[in-house]
Every structure is written in C-alpha cells, then in structure tokens.
Design an enzyme around this catalytic site. Structure first.
Site, PDB file in Angstrom:
ATOM      1  N   LYS A 112      11.584 -10.356   2.298  1.00 52.59           N
ATOM      2  CA  LYS A 112      10.817  -9.899   3.455  1.00 52.59           C
ATOM      3  C   LYS A 112       9.317  -9.877   3.166  1.00 52.59           C
ATOM      4  O   LYS A 112       8.501 -10.030   4.069  1.00 52.59           O
ATOM      5  CB  LYS A 112      11.272  -8.497   3.884  1.00 52.59           C
ATOM      6  CG  LYS A 112      12.763  -8.325   4.132  1.00 52.59           C
ATOM      7  CD  LYS A 112      13.244  -9.096   5.339  1.00 52.59           C
ATOM      8  CE  LYS A 112      14.560  -8.599   5.921  1.00 52.59           C
ATOM      9  NZ  LYS A 112      15.750  -8.818   5.087  1.00 52.59           N
TER      10      LYS A 112
HETATM   11  C1  LIG Z   1      17.036  -9.135   5.386  1.00 54.04           C
HETATM   12  C2  LIG Z   1      17.883  -9.602   4.280  1.00 54.04           C
HETATM   13  C3  LIG Z   1      18.891 -10.565   4.450  1.00 54.04           C
HETATM   14  C4  LIG Z   1      19.218 -11.134   5.803  1.00 54.04           C
HETATM   15  O1  LIG Z   1      18.181 -11.912   6.331  1.00 54.04           O
HETATM   16  P1  LIG Z   1      18.148 -12.278   7.894  1.00 54.04           P
HETATM   17  O2  LIG Z   1      16.851 -12.961   8.101  1.00 54.04           O
HETATM   18  O3  LIG Z   1      18.224 -10.951   8.603  1.00 54.04           O
HETATM   19  O4  LIG Z   1      19.324 -13.122   8.178  1.00 54.04           O
HETATM   20  C5  LIG Z   1      19.589 -11.002   3.345  1.00 54.04           C
HETATM   21  N1  LIG Z   1      19.346 -10.489   2.117  1.00 54.04           N
HETATM   22  C6  LIG Z   1      18.410  -9.551   1.912  1.00 54.04           C
HETATM   23  C7  LIG Z   1      18.218  -9.023   0.549  1.00 54.04           C
HETATM   24  C8  LIG Z   1      17.637  -9.081   2.973  1.00 54.04           C
HETATM   25  O5  LIG Z   1      16.698  -8.158   2.761  1.00 54.04           O
END
Ligand SMILES: *Cc1c(COP(=O)(O)O)cnc(C)c1O
Length: 467
Positions: A112
């Site tokens: 993120k």
């Molecule tokens: C947010 C997240 C996901 C999922 O990603 P999306 O974009 O919501 O599909 C997978 N793994 C981790 C560690 C995340 O923080």
C-alpha cells in the site's frame, strides 16, 4: 486525460479533480476515458530506468495536464526516496520459474505504501492549488490504514479518519496506526464489524449530505484512481527485468479489493505483454466464484491469517465489469444497484468470457497457505513470506504454465507484519526491520465505537474541522 464514472452519470473530471474526489458522485468509480498505450518500442525504451523515472513515464499519460512531467518526476522521486531498497520493488528468485516481486520496502511494510506515499504528495499539491482542505475517511483491513496514516500524518490541509474492524487486524498493523501522534490522525476501531461493514460505512459517509456540506471528503482506498495508477508501474518494472516486452510474464496477485490485480489489467491494456493474471483468494472467495462460475454473491466474512484479503465485496471489480460490459454505465449501474440490494449477482456470459481471456482464479485455504510458506522457507534459501504472499505463491504453483513463462508472485507484505502466522508455519519468527523502530510500548490512540453508522458519523462530525 479525462475520467468517466463506471455508472455513467457523474461529470467527467481531470486527474487532479479525480484524485481529490475519490469516488464519483453517482456512486461509481472513475476510470480513464480511454486507455493510453505504449508501442513495443516505447516499452523497450523504459528498460533500465531508475524506478522513480519509470514511474513518472508510466503515469504521465494518466496525469495529463494536471502536472508537468518535471513536477511529476519530482513527486515520484520524493515518494520512492522513502523506500528502504534502491530498486524500490526488487525481484527475488525462488526457482527456475517462480519469482517474488517485493512490494514491502516502504515505511509501513506493505505494498500500500507504493501508492499512498505518492497519493499523500498529490493531495498536498492539488489542495494547495485550490487553497482547500480534505477530510479523508477510509476503511482498512490493516495495511491501507497504516500506509495512509504514514503518508498523511502531519500534513496541514488533510485530516484522516480511519475505520478498522476491532480485533481483526494484526498487532503490528494496529500499533502502526494507533501510535502515530499527529493531531490530524483519528483512528476508529469498530466493534463486531468486518472490513466490509467498515467499507460500507465509508461509502455511506461519501453520500451523506450533512458530511459533504461541511467537508470535502477524500478517499485513500483503492476506489481512488490515483492508487491504481501508481500500482501499474511495478508490473512494468518486473516485466522489463524478466525479458519483457519480448517475453510474456505471468503475475499471481493475492487479492482482496481487486485493486492490485486491476492495476495489472491496466498494464496489459497499455500494451505490456502479460501471459495471465492470477487472482488468488483465501476462503473468502467471492472473486474466485465470480471468475470461475459467474457467481458474484457475498457470504459472511471468515477471519483468516491473511486479514487484508478477508473481504467479500471487492470494490474495484466494478471497474473490470465496466470494461467487460462494453463501458455501458447505465447497464452497470443497474447491475451494481441490484447487487447492493441482494448481495448477489450473476456475471453476464460476455463478462465471464471476457474476464477469462486474461484472468484465472485460485482459492487457497489455511493448509495451502502454510504449505506455500513452508516451501519457500525449506526450498528457496530460507525465504520467509507473509500469509498474503503465500496465497499468491500457492496459486502460482498449482497452475500449469507454458514453457519459459516466468511467473511473478506479488509479495504484498513483509513477513514480520504477520510474524505469528509465519512462525506457526515455519518455526521462524521474522524480526521487524530496524527502520520501523520500536512500535510496541508506545501509547495508543484510538476511539472504539459500536458497529452502527450513526455513532461513527456523529464521532466524525464532532471531531473533524469543517471547511
Ligand atoms: C491490501 C492487501 C492485499 C489485497 O490487495 P487488493 O488491492 O485489495 O486486492 C493483499 N495483501 C496485502 C498484504 C494487502 O495489504
């Protein structure tokens, strides 16, 4: 570049306006009016660029006139300068076929950060231009919250309210959010809630006229187009390293809200040769059922060791359905409103067949996840991977691949962020990198509220600085 809503009724906006708006006023999500494309030769020219430059080049067509190329490069350099690895998103080899794309070298140890470090700078840039303020409201299953808080803490024109389901985020995720002391950061733990409950409240806040009259509300969830745009870059970075664009590369993506894997779809639309995109889910498998059988129906959420994938309603799936349905906003609005009422819908045959051209889905349970963690640990030089990454790797390994295609699993979180689960599977307890400091033992700040829209709304209205 102009952006249109997936539900066809909100006004078209430019990149700056879309970044601040988050969600479209008709309840839809913004997508570019047309996909920009790179020729084979233009992709070849991207090879070998430092990450921040590659990012500026890949993002420029989406940014359009909202930033000059020079300014975009400055912001990109600043955002990715905060990463602990010079390659920003390095690849690690597991065996002859499988690779990990490490997306966790940012300040809060999950992918993120790649988008949110940039988004924080974009907010500041565009708000200063309008001399305006933004009240960000978001829902998190753990990683978006910590990444958004890190990116926005202390910024003058932004206040952030972050909802998380109480007791359903990992201890590291929680303290990364609640120990930030900046006065513009407000954490809310919602008791007895799932991530979907929190996300539904956030969507209601966006449509609440009292809220929107008093605040300019902004989004940090992947409903915000700017987030997806920033994530397109690492698909290019990985493919260029592994022989693209001459060679096709496949990606396996641990998926929750369908944001990360949709960014891969965008890369393919832009001309990057991608063999396949694997949508890896845990037992909360609405996307697997949708992509394999056309059944998009939300059940109850089962908490797992991969909490960022404990989602039954995947917001960004709407963006794919819009594309696959021939960009018919009115038809999609009817389909989505139907889903919002009944929590179930069927994909049309055209949508199902269209998705099948690029996407494959795999569902992994707890044993599959632990098995993938153990394989990486025991057979790949003691590679510790987090539970989300393990689900992606499991999916990558159970599928059959044509000879020579490299398969890249997106490593979405640092193993130390989920160290209990890693220790249970491998016996090894990963240490937090020194750069995150001593998170435990600091004072936590968080309001705990019941799973009730009115309580959350009243809390935010009382605490937020009006426009
Ligand atoms: C947010 C997240 C996901 C999922 O990603 P999306 O974009 O919501 O599909 C997978 N793994 C981790 C560690 C995340 O923080």
């Amino acid at each position: 570049m102009r952006y249109v809503s997936t539900r066809g009724r909100a006004p078209a906006l430019d990149f700056a306006a879309v970044t601040l708006a988050g969600m479209a006023s008709d309840g839809g999500l913004y997508v570019p009016e047309a996909w920009p494309t790179f020729s084979h030769g233009e992709i070849v020219e991207l090879r070998g660029l430092p990450y921040a430059e590659l990012a500026a080049r890949v993002m420029q067509p989406f940014v359009g006139d909202s930033l000059t190329p020079e300014r975009l490069l400055e912001l990109s350099t600043q955002a990715y300068g905060r990463f602990a690895h010079a390659a920003v998103t390095p690849l690690t080899q597991l065996d002859q076929r499988h690779w990990l794309l490490e997306l966790f070298h940012g300040p809060t140890l999950a992918f993120k950060d790649v988008a949110l470090q940039l988004l924080g700078l974009l907010f500041e840039e565009f708000l200063a231009r309008d001399d305006s303020r933004l009240t960000v409201v978001g829902a998190t299953s753990g990683d978006t919250g910590s990444a958004a808080i890190d990116a926005l803490a202390g910024r003058e024109r932004v206040e952030i309210f972050m909802l998380h389901p109480a007791g359903r985020v990992s201890d590291v995720q929680r303290v990364q959010m609640t120990t930030v002391r900046a006065p513009n950061v407000h954490n809310i733990a919602v008791e007895g809630a799932s991530f979907d409950d929190c996300q539904a409240m956030v969507k209601r806040l966006f449509a609440d006229e009292t809220m929107t009259a008093r605040h300019r509300i902004g989004a940090v969830n992947s409903i915000n187009w700017a987030r997806l745009m920033a994530q397109v870059v690492y698909y290019f970075a990985a493919a260029l390293q592994l022989g693209g664009p001459e060679k096709k590369v496949a990606f396996s993506v641990p998926t929750g809200n369908f944001g990360d894997v949709f960014a891969g779809y965008v890369a393919a639309k832009m001309g990057l040769p991608i063999e396949r995109l694997v949508v890896a889910t845990n037992v909360n498998d609405i996307l697997h059922r949708a992509l394999s059988e056309g059944d998009y129906s939300a059940g109850a959420v089962t908490p797992t060791a991969a909490p960022s994938m404990d989602i039954q309603v995947s917001s960004n799936f709407e963006r794919l359905l819009f594309e696959l349905g021939g960009r018919d906003g009115a038809a999609l609005a009817a389909q989505m409103v139907g889903f919002e009422t009944s929590k179930a819908m069927r994909l049309t045959n055209a949508q199902l067949a269209g998705a099948g051209e690029l996407f494959t889905s795999v569902r992994a349970d707890a044993a599959d996840m632990a098995g993938a963690m153990r394989w990486a640990w025991e057979h790949c030089g003691c590679e510790a991977i987090d539970p989300h990454t393990a689900i992606g790797l499991h999916a990558a390994r159970v599928l059959e691949w044509p000879g020579g295609v490299p398969v890249v699993t997106l490593a979405t979180a640092h193993p130390a962020k989920f160290r209990e689960a890693v220790e249970r599977a491998t016996g090894f307890r990963p240490a937090l990198p020194a750069r995150v400091g001593d998170l435990f033992g600091r004072e936590e700040r968080c309001a705990t509220l019941p799973n009730d829209y009115e309580s959350v709304r009243a809390h935010i209205l009382a605490a937020a600085t009006p426009l």
